[in-house]
Design an enzyme around this catalytic site. Structure first.
Site, mmCIF file in Angstrom:
data_model
loop_
_atom_site.group_PDB
_atom_site.id
_atom_site.type_symbol
_atom_site.label_atom_id
_atom_site.label_comp_id
_atom_site.label_asym_id
_atom_site.label_seq_id
_atom_site.Cartn_x
_atom_site.Cartn_y
_atom_site.Cartn_z
ATOM 1 N NE ARG A 75 -4.107 1.833 2.244
ATOM 2 C CZ ARG A 75 -4.420 2.759 3.185
ATOM 3 N NH1 ARG A 75 -3.835 2.441 4.275
ATOM 4 N NH2 ARG A 75 -5.483 3.546 2.926
ATOM 5 C CG HIS A 114 -1.538 5.423 -0.414
ATOM 6 N ND1 HIS A 114 -2.033 6.181 0.855
ATOM 7 C CD2 HIS A 114 -2.179 4.658 -0.763
ATOM 8 C CE1 HIS A 114 -3.350 5.486 0.905
ATOM 9 N NE2 HIS A 114 -3.269 4.545 0.142
ATOM 10 C CG ASN A 173 -4.924 9.047 10.023
ATOM 11 O OD1 ASN A 173 -4.106 8.601 9.433
ATOM 12 N ND2 ASN A 173 -5.260 9.332 11.192
HETATM 13 C C1 HEM Z 1 -8.765 1.475 -6.341
HETATM 14 C C2 HEM Z 1 -8.994 2.240 -5.383
HETATM 15 C C3 HEM Z 1 -8.557 2.025 -3.919
HETATM 16 C C4 HEM Z 1 -9.215 2.409 -2.987
HETATM 17 C C5 HEM Z 1 -10.407 3.248 -2.930
HETATM 18 C C6 HEM Z 1 -8.488 1.962 -1.857
HETATM 19 C C7 HEM Z 1 -8.782 2.196 -0.548
HETATM 20 C C8 HEM Z 1 -8.327 1.580 0.630
HETATM 21 C C9 HEM Z 1 -8.831 1.695 1.905
HETATM 22 C C10 HEM Z 1 -9.892 2.514 2.486
HETATM 23 C C11 HEM Z 1 -8.144 0.843 2.567
HETATM 24 C C12 HEM Z 1 -8.350 0.601 4.307
HETATM 25 C C13 HEM Z 1 -7.485 1.294 5.072
HETATM 26 C C14 HEM Z 1 -7.616 1.331 6.554
HETATM 27 O O1 HEM Z 1 -8.716 1.330 7.012
HETATM 28 O O2 HEM Z 1 -6.633 1.238 7.261
HETATM 29 C C15 HEM Z 1 -7.101 0.147 1.922
HETATM 30 C C16 HEM Z 1 -6.191 -0.610 2.100
HETATM 31 C C17 HEM Z 1 -5.172 -1.164 1.547
HETATM 32 N N1 HEM Z 1 -5.100 -0.729 0.074
HETATM 33 FE FE1 HEM Z 1 -6.379 0.167 -0.950
HETATM 34 N N2 HEM Z 1 -7.354 1.287 -2.198
HETATM 35 C C18 HEM Z 1 -7.224 1.362 -3.595
HETATM 36 C C19 HEM Z 1 -6.329 0.744 -4.467
HETATM 37 C C20 HEM Z 1 -5.302 0.118 -3.876
HETATM 38 C C21 HEM Z 1 -3.893 -0.116 -4.789
HETATM 39 C C22 HEM Z 1 -3.915 0.151 -6.114
HETATM 40 C C23 HEM Z 1 -3.114 -0.689 -3.793
HETATM 41 C C24 HEM Z 1 -1.844 -1.430 -4.228
HETATM 42 C C25 HEM Z 1 -1.353 -1.779 -5.149
HETATM 43 C C26 HEM Z 1 -4.053 -0.893 -2.501
HETATM 44 C C27 HEM Z 1 -3.430 -1.428 -1.388
HETATM 45 C C28 HEM Z 1 -4.005 -1.716 -0.149
HETATM 46 C C29 HEM Z 1 -3.731 -2.589 0.956
HETATM 47 C C30 HEM Z 1 -2.443 -3.551 0.651
HETATM 48 C C31 HEM Z 1 -4.438 -2.018 1.940
HETATM 49 C C32 HEM Z 1 -4.248 -2.855 3.145
HETATM 50 C C33 HEM Z 1 -3.184 -2.096 4.130
HETATM 51 C C34 HEM Z 1 -3.032 -2.740 5.375
HETATM 52 O O3 HEM Z 1 -3.249 -3.712 5.798
HETATM 53 O O4 HEM Z 1 -2.044 -2.144 6.230
HETATM 54 N N3 HEM Z 1 -5.104 -0.248 -2.505
HETATM 55 N N4 HEM Z 1 -7.230 0.681 0.509
HETATM 56 C C1 LIG Z 2 -4.011 8.595 12.241
HETATM 57 O O1 LIG Z 2 -2.526 8.506 12.332
HETATM 58 C C2 LIG Z 2 -2.090 8.391 13.395
HETATM 59 C C3 LIG Z 2 -0.368 8.228 13.336
HETATM 60 O O2 LIG Z 2 0.063 7.462 12.456
HETATM 61 C C4 LIG Z 2 -2.305 7.369 14.301
HETATM 62 O O3 LIG Z 2 -1.968 7.294 15.699
HETATM 63 C C5 LIG Z 2 -3.939 7.361 14.593
HETATM 64 O O4 LIG Z 2 -4.667 6.155 15.263
HETATM 65 C C6 LIG Z 2 -4.608 7.546 13.169
HETATM 66 N N1 LIG Z 2 -6.145 7.786 13.292
HETATM 67 C C7 LIG Z 2 -7.054 7.243 12.544
HETATM 68 C C8 LIG Z 2 -8.376 7.484 12.877
HETATM 69 O O5 LIG Z 2 -6.710 5.923 11.856
#
Ligand code: HEM
Ligand SMILES: *[C@@H]1O[C@H](CO)[C@@H](O)[C@H](O)[C@H]1NC(C)=O
Ligand SMILES: *[C@@H]1O[C@H](CO)[C@@H](O)[C@H](O)[C@H]1NC(C)=O
Length: 330
Positions: free
Chosen positions: A64, A68, A96
């Site tokens: 991810r 980004h 965030n």
């Molecule tokens: C197509 C549009 C996309 C949207 C709207 C989107 C949105 C999101 C959102 C809202 C999350 C959850 C974050 C959270 O609540 O912590 C997420 C997680 C994630 N996204 Fe996407 N994403 C998109 C595309 C992508 C792409 C292109 C990649 C990488 C090639 C990606 C990789 C990931 C990964 C690996 C996670 C899990 C992160 C974790 O577990 O730490 N996403 N994404």
């Molecule tokens: C926003 O990011 C901070 C720093 O990475 C983290 O400590 C915090 O929990 C996050 N807040 C939310 C709502 O995800």
């Protein structure tokens, strides 16, 4: 003679066009560090493997992070920069990003491992290390192995204000997704392929709560959601749940980089609107169905797409440098 000469010019021109689709990627190449730091790929792989053995979160977090990084100001490791008293960096955007700390740590550890080799010290960019690390976590979780292009420099700035509007939202429809990816030189097919990254990792409940509790006045639950899955989601994410709770985005094989993402979409188990819409919209549905039943076709499309992603906004020449510390500009 003249004709032959012209034909040669045409052939070499079209060849260079396919190797260098645009000027931005013109300096990227597979063996960029061959004479600079020949073992860089195995050094990075070793550091990523070590981090992976400590925590699986390394995998989704690093993947991810690459996404980004590339969508905000290009693949220049600007996302890795820490804020200072005078500069609020990308990673601390108020929206965030909830980027997991293990992705940052992976890049920092890999950079340390590279710099521990005397000939390599300060010669490999953080941007390239992130690209290599993302490739390595995909392979470690069962996805395809592929060659990466290298030669990016690190960006000279990182501003939270730059993030506005650059990242897709989980509420996006197909047109919104397609046009945001198009603005980064990626096709709708690339977008569908890259979305499969959601076969790994976690989401906080707040990112999809509306779909399971107050979708619309007529339908409290989004009708495009599988009913059984919606009930499971309500169980894991009760209303007023602790904001820190995050759930697997792939309910079936959350630790495997596979085409389960598409199989889930066919069954109405896409977690976000932006996931499920790839199936409900008739223009993208055939691709979802094809990749749900053909893992090899998906993997090929994914490798093409992530290679294009890693070319976005690459810095070369005086537009970049090689950071000593990935978290500090300069
Ligand atoms: C197509 C549009 C996309 C949207 C709207 C989107 C949105 C999101 C959102 C809202 C999350 C959850 C974050 C959270 O609540 O912590 C997420 C997680 C994630 N996204 Fe996407 N994403 C998109 C595309 C992508 C792409 C292109 C990649 C990488 C090639 C990606 C990789 C990931 C990964 C690996 C996670 C899990 C992160 C974790 O577990 O730490 N996403 N994404
Ligand atoms: C926003 O990011 C901070 C720093 O990475 C983290 O400590 C915090 O929990 C996050 N807040 C939310 C709502 O995800
Ligand atoms: C919903 O999920 C269940 C079990 O997870 C599955 O058996 C069923 O086929 C799915 N429904 C649809 C409409 O795909």
């Amino acid at each position: 003679m003249m004709v032959r000469f012209n034909a040669l010019v045409v052939i070499s021109l079209s060849l260079s066009l396919c190797f260098f689709p645009d000027t931005i990627s013109a300096q990227l190449r597979r063996n960029y560090y061959a004479n600079i730091c020949p073992n860089v790929e195995s050094i990075v792989r070793g550091a990523v493997q070590k981090k992976f053995q400590q925590t699986f979160v390394t995998v989704p977090a690093t993947l991810r992070l690459l996404f980004h990084d590339c969508f905000v100001q290009g693949c220049d490791a600007s996302v890795v920069v820490a804020s200072t008293s005078t500069n609020k960096a990308e990673k601390d955007h108020s929206d965030n990003l909830s980027l997991a700390g293990d992705g940052f740590d992976t890049v920092i550890k890999a950079k340390q491992a590279v710099d521990a080799v005397p000939g390599c010290r300060n010669k490999v960019s953080c941007a390239d290390i992130l690209v290599m690390a993302a490739r390595d976590v995909i392979a470690l979780s069962g996805g395809p192995s592929y060659a990466v292009e290298l030669g990016r420099l690190d960006g000279l700035s990182s501003k939270a204000s730059n993030v506005n509007g650059k990242l897709p939202q989980p509420t996006f429809n197909l047109n919104q997704l397609t046009s945001l990816f198009a603005s980064n030189g990626l096709s709708q097919t690339d977008m569908i392929a890259l979305s499969a990254a959601h076969t790994l990792g976690f989401s906080h409940c707040s990112r999809f709560a509306k779909r399971i509790y107050n979708f619309s006045p007529q339908n409290p639950i989004d009708p495009s959601l599988n009913k059984t899955y919606a009930t499971q989601l309500q169980g894991m994410c009760p209303q007023n749940v602790d904001q820190r709770i995050a759930i697997n985005m792939d309910p079936n094989t959350p630790r495997t980089f596979d085409n389960m993402y598409y199989k889930n979409l066919v069954q109405g188990k896409g977690l976000f609107t932006s996931d499920q819409v790839l199936f409900t919209d008739t223009s993208s549905q055939p691709t979802v169905r094809a990749w749900a039943s053909n893992s090899q076709a998906f993997q090929n499309a994914f490798v093409t797409a992530i290679t294009k992603l890693a070319r976005v906004g690459v810095k070369t020449g005086k537009n970049g440098n090689i950071r000593r510390d990935c978290a500090v500009l300069g």
